[in-house]
Design a protein around this motif. Sequence first.
Motif, PDB file in Angstrom:
ATOM      1  N   SER A  29      -6.023   2.328   9.041  1.00  0.00           N
ATOM      2  CA  SER A  29      -7.079   3.586   8.987  1.00  0.00           C
ATOM      3  C   SER A  29      -7.842   3.384   7.076  1.00  0.00           C
ATOM      4  CB  SER A  29      -6.606   5.064   8.801  1.00  0.00           C
ATOM      5  OG  SER A  29      -7.277   6.050   8.240  1.00  0.00           O
ATOM      6  N   ASN A  30      -9.108   4.336   7.024  1.00  0.00           N
ATOM      7  CA  ASN A  30      -9.609   4.057   6.048  1.00  0.00           C
ATOM      8  C   ASN A  30      -8.693   5.091   5.168  1.00  0.00           C
ATOM      9  OD1 ASN A  30     -11.548   1.675   6.126  1.00  0.00           O
ATOM     10  ND2 ASN A  30     -13.131   3.149   7.406  1.00  0.00           N
ATOM     11  N   ALA A  31      -9.126   5.969   5.633  1.00  0.00           N
ATOM     12  CA  ALA A  31      -8.290   6.948   4.525  1.00  0.00           C
ATOM     13  C   ALA A  31      -6.752   6.394   4.110  1.00  0.00           C
ATOM     14  CB  ALA A  31      -8.261   7.755   5.747  1.00  0.00           C
ATOM     15  N   TYR A  32      -5.956   5.577   4.921  1.00  0.00           N
ATOM     16  CA  TYR A  32      -4.659   5.226   4.633  1.00  0.00           C
ATOM     17  C   TYR A  32      -5.046   4.043   2.696  1.00  0.00           C
ATOM     18  CZ  TYR A  32      -1.894   7.416   7.156  1.00  0.00           C
ATOM     19  OH  TYR A  32      -0.864   8.154   8.050  1.00  0.00           O
ATOM     20  N   LYS A  33      -6.078   3.357   3.155  1.00  0.00           N
ATOM     21  CA  LYS A  33      -6.330   2.370   2.816  1.00  0.00           C
ATOM     22  C   LYS A  33      -7.530   3.435   0.844  1.00  0.00           C
ATOM     23  CE  LYS A  33      -8.103  -0.987   5.191  1.00  0.00           C
ATOM     24  NZ  LYS A  33      -9.075  -1.289   6.260  1.00  0.00           N
ATOM     25  N   GLU A  34      -8.011   3.932   0.831  1.00  0.00           N
ATOM     26  CA  GLU A  34      -8.645   5.107  -0.337  1.00  0.00           C
ATOM     27  C   GLU A  34      -7.253   5.782  -0.950  1.00  0.00           C
ATOM     28  OE1 GLU A  34     -12.019   5.487  -1.104  1.00  0.00           O
ATOM     29  OE2 GLU A  34     -11.768   3.493   0.570  1.00  0.00           O
ATOM     30  N   ASN A  35      -6.576   6.527  -0.223  1.00  0.00           N
ATOM     31  CA  ASN A  35      -4.986   6.768  -0.732  1.00  0.00           C
ATOM     32  C   ASN A  35      -4.721   4.980  -1.671  1.00  0.00           C
ATOM     33  OD1 ASN A  35      -5.645   9.034  -0.039  1.00  0.00           O
ATOM     34  ND2 ASN A  35      -4.410   9.082   1.780  1.00  0.00           N
ATOM     35  N   PHE A  36      -4.374   4.479  -0.869  1.00  0.00           N
ATOM     36  CA  PHE A  36      -4.022   3.581  -1.071  1.00  0.00           C
ATOM     37  C   PHE A  36      -4.512   3.278  -2.778  1.00  0.00           C
ATOM     38  CE2 PHE A  36      -2.319  -1.407  -1.453  1.00  0.00           C
ATOM     39  CZ  PHE A  36      -1.112  -1.010  -1.822  1.00  0.00           C
ATOM     40  N   ARG A  37      -5.730   3.112  -3.076  1.00  0.00           N
ATOM     41  CA  ARG A  37      -6.673   2.290  -3.676  1.00  0.00           C
ATOM     42  C   ARG A  37      -6.974   3.524  -4.927  1.00  0.00           C
ATOM     43  NH1 ARG A  37     -10.543  -0.693  -2.682  1.00  0.00           N
ATOM     44  NH2 ARG A  37     -10.947   0.161  -0.249  1.00  0.00           N
ATOM     45  N   HIS A  38      -6.677   4.416  -4.476  1.00  0.00           N
ATOM     46  CA  HIS A  38      -6.175   5.626  -5.628  1.00  0.00           C
ATOM     47  C   HIS A  38      -4.829   5.805  -6.677  1.00  0.00           C
ATOM     48  CE1 HIS A  38     -10.501   5.983  -5.653  1.00  0.00           C
ATOM     49  NE2 HIS A  38     -10.703   6.382  -4.670  1.00  0.00           N
ATOM     50  N   ALA A  39      -3.830   5.172  -5.288  1.00  0.00           N
ATOM     51  CA  ALA A  39      -2.432   5.824  -6.298  1.00  0.00           C
ATOM     52  C   ALA A  39      -2.383   5.051  -7.235  1.00  0.00           C
ATOM     53  CB  ALA A  39      -1.831   4.984  -5.172  1.00  0.00           C
ATOM     54  N   LYS A  40      -1.096   5.969  -8.337  1.00  0.00           N
ATOM     55  CA  LYS A  40      -0.837   5.544  -9.283  1.00  0.00           C
ATOM     56  C   LYS A  40       0.097   4.512  -9.580  1.00  0.00           C
ATOM     57  CE  LYS A  40      -3.043   9.046 -11.699  1.00  0.00           C
ATOM     58  NZ  LYS A  40      -4.485   8.298 -12.477  1.00  0.00           N
ATOM     59  N   PRO A  41       0.387   4.260 -10.354  1.00  0.00           N
ATOM     60  CA  PRO A  41       1.714   2.643 -10.060  1.00  0.00           C
ATOM     61  C   PRO A  41       2.692   3.502 -10.772  1.00  0.00           C
ATOM     62  CG  PRO A  41       0.335   1.748 -11.656  1.00  0.00           C
ATOM     63  CD  PRO A  41      -0.100   3.293 -11.203  1.00  0.00           C
ATOM     64  N   VAL A  42       3.853   3.516  -9.659  1.00  0.00           N
ATOM     65  CA  VAL A  42       5.212   3.867 -10.626  1.00  0.00           C
ATOM     66  C   VAL A  42       6.103   2.453 -10.641  1.00  0.00           C
ATOM     67  CG1 VAL A  42       7.900   5.010  -9.928  1.00  0.00           C
ATOM     68  CG2 VAL A  42       5.380   5.488  -8.698  1.00  0.00           C
ATOM     69  N   GLY A  43       5.733   2.303 -12.585  1.00  0.00           N
ATOM     70  CA  GLY A  43       6.057   0.825 -12.658  1.00  0.00           C
ATOM     71  C   GLY A  43       5.066  -0.011 -12.894  1.00  0.00           C
ATOM     72  N   LYS A  44       5.404  -1.349 -11.921  1.00  0.00           N
ATOM     73  CA  LYS A  44       4.853  -2.672 -11.589  1.00  0.00           C
ATOM     74  C   LYS A  44       4.340  -1.803 -10.043  1.00  0.00           C
ATOM     75  CE  LYS A  44       6.762  -5.771 -14.446  1.00  0.00           C
ATOM     76  NZ  LYS A  44       7.317  -6.513 -14.764  1.00  0.00           N
ATOM     77  N   LEU A  45       5.313  -1.109  -9.033  1.00  0.00           N
ATOM     78  CA  LEU A  45       4.957  -0.545  -7.931  1.00  0.00           C
ATOM     79  C   LEU A  45       3.880   0.633  -7.640  1.00  0.00           C
ATOM     80  CD1 LEU A  45       8.305  -1.580  -7.072  1.00  0.00           C
ATOM     81  CD2 LEU A  45       6.609  -2.738  -7.039  1.00  0.00           C
ATOM     82  N   ILE A  46       3.212   0.183  -6.624  1.00  0.00           N
ATOM     83  CA  ILE A  46       2.214   1.069  -5.769  1.00  0.00           C
ATOM     84  C   ILE A  46       3.127   1.545  -4.822  1.00  0.00           C
ATOM     85  CG2 ILE A  46      -0.180   1.678  -5.755  1.00  0.00           C
ATOM     86  CD1 ILE A  46       0.269  -1.407  -7.527  1.00  0.00           C
ATOM     87  N   SER A  47       2.579   2.777  -4.457  1.00  0.00           N
ATOM     88  CA  SER A  47       3.501   2.923  -3.234  1.00  0.00           C
ATOM     89  C   SER A  47       2.449   3.354  -2.169  1.00  0.00           C
ATOM     90  CB  SER A  47       4.153   4.284  -2.980  1.00  0.00           C
ATOM     91  OG  SER A  47       3.341   5.166  -3.459  1.00  0.00           O
ATOM     92  N   LEU A  48       2.638   2.755  -0.580  1.00  0.00           N
ATOM     93  CA  LEU A  48       1.712   2.841   0.259  1.00  0.00           C
ATOM     94  C   LEU A  48       2.506   4.083   1.118  1.00  0.00           C
ATOM     95  CD1 LEU A  48      -0.690   2.910   2.389  1.00  0.00           C
ATOM     96  CD2 LEU A  48      -0.045   0.824   2.787  1.00  0.00           C
ATOM     97  N   ILE A  49       2.238   5.344   1.192  1.00  0.00           N
ATOM     98  CA  ILE A  49       2.573   6.578   2.046  1.00  0.00           C
ATOM     99  C   ILE A  49       1.822   6.592   3.384  1.00  0.00           C
ATOM    100  CG2 ILE A  49       3.556   8.641   2.508  1.00  0.00           C
ATOM    101  CD1 ILE A  49       3.190   8.892  -0.561  1.00  0.00           C
ATOM    102  N   PHE A  50       2.500   6.287   4.876  1.00  0.00           N
ATOM    103  CA  PHE A  50       2.429   7.207   5.939  1.00  0.00           C
ATOM    104  C   PHE A  50       3.139   7.997   6.578  1.00  0.00           C
ATOM    105  CE2 PHE A  50       0.437   2.456   6.443  1.00  0.00           C
ATOM    106  CZ  PHE A  50      -0.536   2.681   7.683  1.00  0.00           C
ATOM    107  N   GLU A  51       2.123   8.981   6.771  1.00  0.00           N
ATOM    108  CA  GLU A  51       2.558   9.963   7.675  1.00  0.00           C
ATOM    109  C   GLU A  51       2.044   9.994   9.175  1.00  0.00           C
ATOM    110  OE1 GLU A  51       1.875  13.710   5.926  1.00  0.00           O
ATOM    111  OE2 GLU A  51       1.715  12.978   3.878  1.00  0.00           O
TER     112      GLU A  51
END
Length: 72
Positions: A29-51
């Motif tokens: 989904s483009n919605a997941y991609k957009e959320n992931f694009r704007h996700a802030k890193p936690v240390g060196k990792l970026i989270s992708l959250i699926f609901e």
Amino acid sequence: MAFCRGKTPKTSFYFTEKSRIGIFDLPVSNAYKENFRHAKPVGKLISLIFEFDQKEQLLGFWEIVKYKKGLM
């Protein structure tokens, strides 16, 4: 009929800056991609959250699982 009664199930995946780029080529989904694009890193990792609130979202979930497994 609701896919899941009660709480909406969710899960998350973590990616590095290098591996994050491949997510945008996957059929999710483009919605997941957009959320992931704007996700802030936690240390060196970026989270992708699926609901999950619809069965159709499971297809995108499995695409992410296959991609993540291919990184190992």
